[in-house]
Design a protein around this motif. Structure first.
Motif, PDB file in Angstrom:
ATOM      1  N   SER A   1      19.343  10.832 -17.132  1.00  0.00           N
ATOM      2  CA  SER A   1      19.228   9.546 -17.823  1.00  0.00           C
ATOM      3  C   SER A   1      19.307   9.801 -19.315  1.00  0.00           C
ATOM      4  N   ASP A   2      19.059   8.748 -20.103  1.00  0.00           N
ATOM      5  CA  ASP A   2      19.084   8.908 -21.560  1.00  0.00           C
ATOM      6  C   ASP A   2      17.911   9.744 -22.052  1.00  0.00           C
ATOM      7  N   HIS A   3      16.878   9.865 -21.218  1.00  0.00           N
ATOM      8  CA  HIS A   3      15.644  10.512 -21.671  1.00  0.00           C
ATOM      9  C   HIS A   3      15.395  11.872 -21.043  1.00  0.00           C
ATOM     10  N   ALA A   4      15.946  12.156 -19.890  1.00  0.00           N
ATOM     11  CA  ALA A   4      15.619  13.408 -19.216  1.00  0.00           C
ATOM     12  C   ALA A   4      16.722  13.818 -18.252  1.00  0.00           C
ATOM     13  N   LEU A   5      16.834  15.142 -18.080  1.00  0.00           N
ATOM     14  CA  LEU A   5      17.667  15.742 -17.048  1.00  0.00           C
ATOM     15  C   LEU A   5      16.725  16.460 -16.093  1.00  0.00           C
ATOM     16  N   VAL A   6      16.759  16.067 -14.815  1.00  0.00           N
ATOM     17  CA  VAL A   6      15.867  16.646 -13.808  1.00  0.00           C
ATOM     18  C   VAL A   6      16.734  17.208 -12.685  1.00  0.00           C
ATOM     19  N   PHE A   7      16.539  18.495 -12.363  1.00  0.00           N
ATOM     20  CA  PHE A   7      17.357  19.076 -11.296  1.00  0.00           C
ATOM     21  C   PHE A   7      16.623  20.246 -10.653  1.00  0.00           C
ATOM     22  N   TRP A   8      17.052  20.555  -9.424  1.00  0.00           N
ATOM     23  CA  TRP A   8      16.514  21.705  -8.700  1.00  0.00           C
ATOM     24  C   TRP A   8      17.248  22.963  -9.179  1.00  0.00           C
ATOM     25  N   GLN A   9      16.493  23.865  -9.808  1.00  0.00           N
ATOM     26  CA  GLN A   9      17.085  25.131 -10.250  1.00  0.00           C
ATOM     27  C   GLN A   9      17.219  26.108  -9.081  1.00  0.00           C
ATOM     28  N   SER A  10      16.247  26.054  -8.174  1.00  0.00           N
ATOM     29  CA  SER A  10      16.282  26.855  -6.952  1.00  0.00           C
ATOM     30  C   SER A  10      15.503  26.092  -5.897  1.00  0.00           C
TER      31      SER A  10
ATOM     32  N   ILE B   1       2.357  16.151  -9.317  1.00  0.00           N
ATOM     33  CA  ILE B   1       2.532  15.955 -10.758  1.00  0.00           C
ATOM     34  C   ILE B   1       3.331  14.685 -10.967  1.00  0.00           C
ATOM     35  N   SER B   2       2.931  13.911 -11.963  1.00  0.00           N
ATOM     36  CA  SER B   2       3.729  12.760 -12.382  1.00  0.00           C
ATOM     37  C   SER B   2       4.153  12.974 -13.819  1.00  0.00           C
ATOM     38  N   HIS B   3       5.400  12.644 -14.109  1.00  0.00           N
ATOM     39  CA  HIS B   3       5.950  12.860 -15.440  1.00  0.00           C
ATOM     40  C   HIS B   3       6.439  11.516 -15.983  1.00  0.00           C
ATOM     41  N   PHE B   4       5.883  11.114 -17.142  1.00  0.00           N
ATOM     42  CA  PHE B   4       6.238   9.834 -17.744  1.00  0.00           C
ATOM     43  C   PHE B   4       6.994  10.078 -19.041  1.00  0.00           C
ATOM     44  N   CYS B   5       8.112   9.474 -19.180  1.00  0.00           N
ATOM     45  CA  CYS B   5       8.894   9.568 -20.404  1.00  0.00           C
ATOM     46  C   CYS B   5       9.318   8.165 -20.792  1.00  0.00           C
ATOM     47  N   LEU B   6       8.652   7.603 -21.817  1.00  0.00           N
ATOM     48  CA  LEU B   6       8.907   6.225 -22.221  1.00  0.00           C
ATOM     49  C   LEU B   6       8.755   5.311 -20.999  1.00  0.00           C
ATOM     50  N   LEU B   7       9.825   4.756 -20.473  1.00  0.00           N
ATOM     51  CA  LEU B   7       9.698   3.845 -19.331  1.00  0.00           C
ATOM     52  C   LEU B   7      10.101   4.499 -18.015  1.00  0.00           C
ATOM     53  N   GLU B   8      10.281   5.806 -18.006  1.00  0.00           N
ATOM     54  CA  GLU B   8      10.705   6.492 -16.791  1.00  0.00           C
ATOM     55  C   GLU B   8       9.546   7.254 -16.176  1.00  0.00           C
ATOM     56  N   THR B   9       9.468   7.258 -14.868  1.00  0.00           N
ATOM     57  CA  THR B   9       8.414   7.958 -14.146  1.00  0.00           C
ATOM     58  C   THR B   9       9.047   8.844 -13.080  1.00  0.00           C
ATOM     59  N   TYR B  10       8.653  10.138 -13.112  1.00  0.00           N
ATOM     60  CA  TYR B  10       9.098  11.097 -12.102  1.00  0.00           C
ATOM     61  C   TYR B  10       7.850  11.657 -11.430  1.00  0.00           C
ATOM     62  N   THR B  11       7.880  11.772 -10.121  1.00  0.00           N
ATOM     63  CA  THR B  11       6.734  12.277  -9.367  1.00  0.00           C
ATOM     64  C   THR B  11       7.159  13.508  -8.573  1.00  0.00           C
ATOM     65  N   PHE B  12       6.341  14.561  -8.669  1.00  0.00           N
ATOM     66  CA  PHE B  12       6.610  15.818  -7.981  1.00  0.00           C
ATOM     67  C   PHE B  12       5.472  16.052  -6.976  1.00  0.00           C
TER      68      PHE B  12
END
Length: 1027
Positions: free
Chosen positions: A413-422, A384-395
């Motif tokens: 960041s200013d646009h997203a909080l990404v963390f491992w819940q488990s 999965i790839s996640h795009f938020c404005l100019l940010e890209t996260y890949t899973f």
């Protein structure tokens, strides 16, 4: 077909007292005997009926045998035995129903127009009558004679022909006795028949003078025939010293009362004045509490409610995580669902924000959901790839990356909080309110919760979150498709081929899947506590398909599928328990971590000790996985350590994308791009790409493209934007052309569809063994033996103008026609009954000359069509099991029943009668039983392909016609999957191939759906379902 224009007549034969018999044509005589007699015997539509009676020395009937279609029912010693087994009432069999009817008991046949009613007293039965709803063919024998036959029989000949001699029985010659006192009060009623009834009275009472039941049964029958306006009606009990029957509990006896007592379950049972009968009823203003024993009468406001087999007192509140319901007047009144909607992408299976379920066709890159400039791209089972404005996260590969850097624990960041819940789930919280859970192992799955107040601005595979499932298949170009495949492909990024198999590809896998996935449906299993909140059938089907098509690691595929149901339950606040241990799906944790079904990272990592933990306070569905127990914290080595051994952390920065350089040169009318020399963004160079989302990353693919300002249309030509073509259901349309779909008119412009709504009529259908498609296109299965409300406009208001009720007629028998009985009640005016391939009517009021007909009846091909313009209702019947209801758009949100509420939202279609509570198909269907006559609930679903397992392979093979070349032109317009599933179940429903019309009915349903989309398929052949 035959249409009878008369009021339905009932032909009745009675026997009462010690041997009085009134035949179908009204002749009355007396026979006193302890010999068995054939009361009536006949064959109708190849179904045989035989009713035999025995009287004892007391004169009462001591044994009655009723044999209908080889099913033997015996009334003896106060018991009812069916095929030798004692039954409780109400009793429902495929061929017959037995239920209380006032102070009487009634057997109603499902396969013959016949009912038998009797009154039990200590020692036997004092009165019994047989009713025929129509005149049958000649050939009837027995004491009852035959209805409609001119003239009178010789009673001695009838007796001689009907007796079944036994060595110990005898026929008694009657002698005279006195009945003058009673008969003197009946002169105004019987008139010239008084001498004949005097003789019958004396014959009946002779030698039974001390038997109150023999004497009173005769007097009661005569008084009832005289009627309530006769002189004898009010005094006959005092004159004859016949006491009123004793009623149980709080019930009171009434000579003319409702046969079906108003109860908490049914406070207003349907009954006409013709149905009034001797009955035990509650005092005025009260109803029977049928949820508890003891025949207690209560006010409606004191009625309890029932949910999941448990009783709740009036005023009790039943709450779940998402909804609160209060028991009011015996019905549940529920709040709106306050849990946010959620999109699920589990493997190839998608559930939209509004609840529509479908499967994507290929392992491609898709836009799962987009809000303004924010979206997720997904490759099923991969990453999965996640795009938020100019940010890209890949899973992917159990790893999360931001700008090619791995996120081992948390990134903010200013646009997203990404963390491992488990160890198994990553949580994403965006700055504008969207929440995402990504299951990272053992397979990637996606769960998206949309931001609040963004309805109508969301699009993608997950739909638009507007509580309207009818427009969930809105493509990237703005038109609504009818099939999942073209819809999903429109949201693909780049080319997408259909490459995911739908049927099972491995027989051994199929056996494994059938056995292991059955744990989901086990009514006493680990998942049973969730069945009433989350219907399990969809998850069971998905479990079989995912496990069946698993390349390797069958156990892992099974566990992933089971986890999907457990996750759905958790989203409703139901933790089913340690299901992984029960199903051998346990998870092994690394190092010293521990597994939990509700794992939270908040304040459980070493990083959380360096300041306020941003992971705390985020509310979402509980996730499972490994993590640290209380009192320990997870370090960078994924080990749970004491606080004193944790390192310190500092903030890290982010890296923005680099500059974009565009270069190219003109060649043969197109621009030739060499990515190795001059990488440019070639993503939006075609008309098709204009409706695709513009991803944040640049992509370059070497090749020839149209010059700036022009786009390649679907024919391969370069055109300006205003001349761009559009695609719908696989066909290309030029700019300005229009199509009509789902009551919308859509015009092609600049490569996208621009649609205009208009009111849309509704269509509901039921066929076979209970396959329903509601007005809002919700598919479900419910197969009951009772009569059910298909659709009505009363819905508890008391102001209804019509109702349509349906009842199954047995199908799987060589001697029976598979059919469905239908009753159209145009309340206050006329009742139409469709059964036995014909239509009959019962008038409630006289039809005035010159008045516009209330309804019209037509034969169209194989179908009977009834249209009621004043009610906005059209019914189409195939004379067998298939019924289609068409409803005008102005009735939207004003109807209810098994067809749903017609509000464009399929997720709330399964609302229990009289309540806003949504239930499983089983509870929903049971709640829409008609209140008269009483009928037992369906307590267990029957799965024909499991019962007749040898039929399964044949059924799947034959039903593949729906997915094969025969209907290929329709696949993009009407999804064949629900029709295929129904076809398989229908084809498995009977023991032998060719005995049941279910297969043909199922295929015909899909063919008609295709025809509605202007795709005409000639599928019938001389060897298959010929007309």
């Amino acid at each position: 077909y035959t249409f009878h224009r008369f009021i339905i007549s009932f032909y009745t034969c009675r026997t009462f007292g010690s041997g009085v018999v009134q035949t179908f044509n009204g002749t009355v005589f007396y026979v006193s005997s302890t010999c068995p007699f054939t009361l009536t015997h006949f064959t109708h539509n190849r179904v045989e009926c035989d009713i035999t009676t025995w009287r004892g020395e007391t004169g009462l009937l001591v044994r009655v045998e009723i044999i209908i279609n080889k099913i033997r029912t015996v009334l003896q010693n106060g018991s009812i035995l069916v095929e030798g087994k004692s039954v409780w009432l109400p009793y429902d069999h495929t061929y017959q129903h037995i239920f209380h009817y006032g102070v009487y008991t009634k057997l109603r046949s499902s396969v013959l127009p016949l009912s038998v009613t009797w009154h039990s007293v200590p020692g036997g039965i004092d009165s019994l009558w047989v009713e025929l709803e129509q005149e049958l063919n000649s050939g009837m024998t027995g004491l009852c004679g035959a209805p409609g036959v001119a003239g009178m029989w010789c009673e001695q000949q009838l007796i001689a022909d009907s007796v079944l001699p036994e060595d110990t029985c005898r026929i008694r010659d009657p002698l005279s006795t006195v009945c003058r006192l009673f008969m003197s009060y009946t002169l105004d009623c019987l008139q010239t028949r008084t001498p004949h009834y005097m003789q019958l009275c004396e014959e009946n009472i002779y030698s039974y003078e001390q038997s109150e039941y023999i004497r009173c049964a005769f007097f009661k029958e005569v008084a009832q025939q005289c009627g309530k306006n006769s002189y004898v009606w009010d005094i006959w009990r005092a004159v004859t010293k016949c006491d009123e029957p004793q009623c149980p509990g709080d019930l009171l006896y009434k000579e003319l009362g409702e046969p079906f007592v108003p109860s908490c379950s049914s406070p207003n049972p349907r009954a006409s004045h013709q149905d009034l009968i001797a009955s035990c009823v509650c005092p005025k203003g009260k109803v029977l509490n049928d949820h508890e024993d003891g025949y207690q009468c209560v006010s409606v406001s004191d009625c309890p409610c029932v949910f999941a087999g448990r009783s709740y007192a009036a005023g009790d509140i039943r709450s779940t995580k998402c909804q609160s319901c209060v028991c009011h007047d015996g019905k549940w009144r529920c709040s709106e669902n306050w849990c946010p909607s959620r999109c699920l992408i589990e493997g190839q299976f998608v559930t939209t924000f509004d609840g529509k379920q479908y499967a994507i066709p290929g392992k491609c890159e898709y836009v799962a959901s987009q809000v303004i400039f924010y979206f997720f791209l997904m490759v099923p089972l991969n990453n999965i790839s996640h795009f938020c404005l100019l940010e890209t996260y890949t899973f992917s590969n159990n790893m999360v990356k931001f700008d090619e850097k791995e996120i081992a624990e948390l990134h903010q960041s200013d646009h997203a909080l990404v963390f491992w819940q488990s160890s198994m789930y990553v949580q994403v919280q965006t700055s504008f309110g969207m929440k995402i859970q990504v299951q990272m192992s053992p397979e990637i799955q996606l769960y998206v919760t949309p931001p609040e107040n963004h309805t109508g601005m969301i699009s993608g595979l997950c739909g638009n979150n507007n509580a309207d499932t009818t427009d969930d298949f809105t493509t990237s170009s703005g038109i609504i498709e009818n099939s999942a495949q073209p819809f999903a492909v429109s949201w693909s990024v780049g080319a997408c081929s259909v490459n995911i198999p739908s049927p099972c590809i491995n027989a051994d896998n199929e056996i494994f899947a059938d056995e292991k996935c059955s744990v989901l449906r086990d009514p006493t299993g680990i998942f049973a506590k969730c069945h009433d909140l989350i219907p399990v059938e969809h998850y069971h089907t998905v479990c079989i398909q995912r496990t069946c098509n698993c390349g390797s690691g069958l156990r892992q595929c099974l566990c992933v599928a089971l986890a999907s149901y457990a996750t759905a339950c958790a989203s409703q606040g139901v933790l089913v328990g340690d299901w992984r241990k029960v199903t051998n799906c346990t998870v092994t944790c690394k190092n010293n971590q521990e597994f939990s079904y509700d794992m939270r990272a908040c304040n459980h990592t070493c990083r959380s000790l360096s300041g306020a933990d941003p992971r705390c306070g985020l509310d979402d569905v509980p996730v499972e996985g490994c993590g640290c127990p209380e009192g320990t914290h997870l370090n960078q080595q994924l080990t749970c350590t004491p606080k004193a051994q944790c390192p310190c952390y500092h903030q890290s920065g982010t890296m923005p994308p680099g500059p974009v350089v565009i270069d190219g040169r003109q060649w043969d009318g197109k621009v030739c791009v060499h990515c190795s020399q001059s990488p440019v963004n070639t993503a939006q160079k075609t008309c098709d790409s204009l409706s695709k989302p513009l991803v944040a990353k640049t992509s370059c693919l070497s090749g020839c493209y149209c010059p700036d300002g022009q786009y390649e249309d679907h024919h391969g030509d370069c055109v300006f934007r205003d001349n761009c073509t559009c695609v719908y259901s696989g066909k290309v349309f030029s700019a300005g052309q229009s199509v009509k779909t789902n009551c919308k008119t859509c015009v092609c412009g600049q490569g996208q569809w621009h649609c205009r709504d208009k009111p849309c009529p509704g269509k509901c259908q039921v066929y076979g063994n209970g396959h329903y498609q509601t007005f809002d296109s919700r598919w479900y299965r419910f197969d009951g033996h009772c009569q059910y409300t298909l659709v009505e406009d009363d819905c508890g208001t008391g102001l209804g103008s019509f109702s349509v009720r349906v009842e199954s007629v047995p199908c799987c028998d060589e001697a029976l026609t598979c059919s469905r009985a239908i009753v159209i009640d145009l309340q206050g005016e006329v009742t139409l009954t469709l059964s036995d391939m014909k239509v009959t009517r019962r008038l409630h009021t006289a039809i005035s000359a010159g008045v516009e007909p209330l309804y019209s009846t037509h034969t169209v091909g194989l179908y009977i069509m009834i249209s009621v313009p004043s009610r906005g209702l059209t019914l189409i019947w195939d004379k067998h099991t298939r019924v289609t209801i068409e409803m005008v758009s102005c009735l939207r949100n004003r109807v209810c029943g098994l067809c749903g509420n017609f509000d464009s939202n399929e997720m709330n279609d399964l609302q229990i009668s009289g309540s806003t509570a949504v239930a499983s198909p089983l509870a929903f269907g049971n709640s829409w039983k008609t209140t008269t006559p009483p009928c037992s609930d369906v307590t267990m679903e029957v799965f024909p392909c499991e019962r007749n397992s040898y039929c399964s392979a044949w059924a799947q093979r034959r039903c593949m016609i729906l997915k094969g070349d025969t209907f290929k032109d329709c696949h993009l317009k009407v999804d064949p999957e629900p029709y295929y599933q129904a076809c398989v179940l229908e084809s498995c429903s009977c023991e032998f191939e060719g005995k049941f019309l279910g297969f043909c009915t199922a295929v015909a349903a899909y063919a008609e759906a295709c025809s509605d989309q202007d795709v005409c398929v000639k599928w019938r052949t001389p060897d298959m379902c010929r007309k």
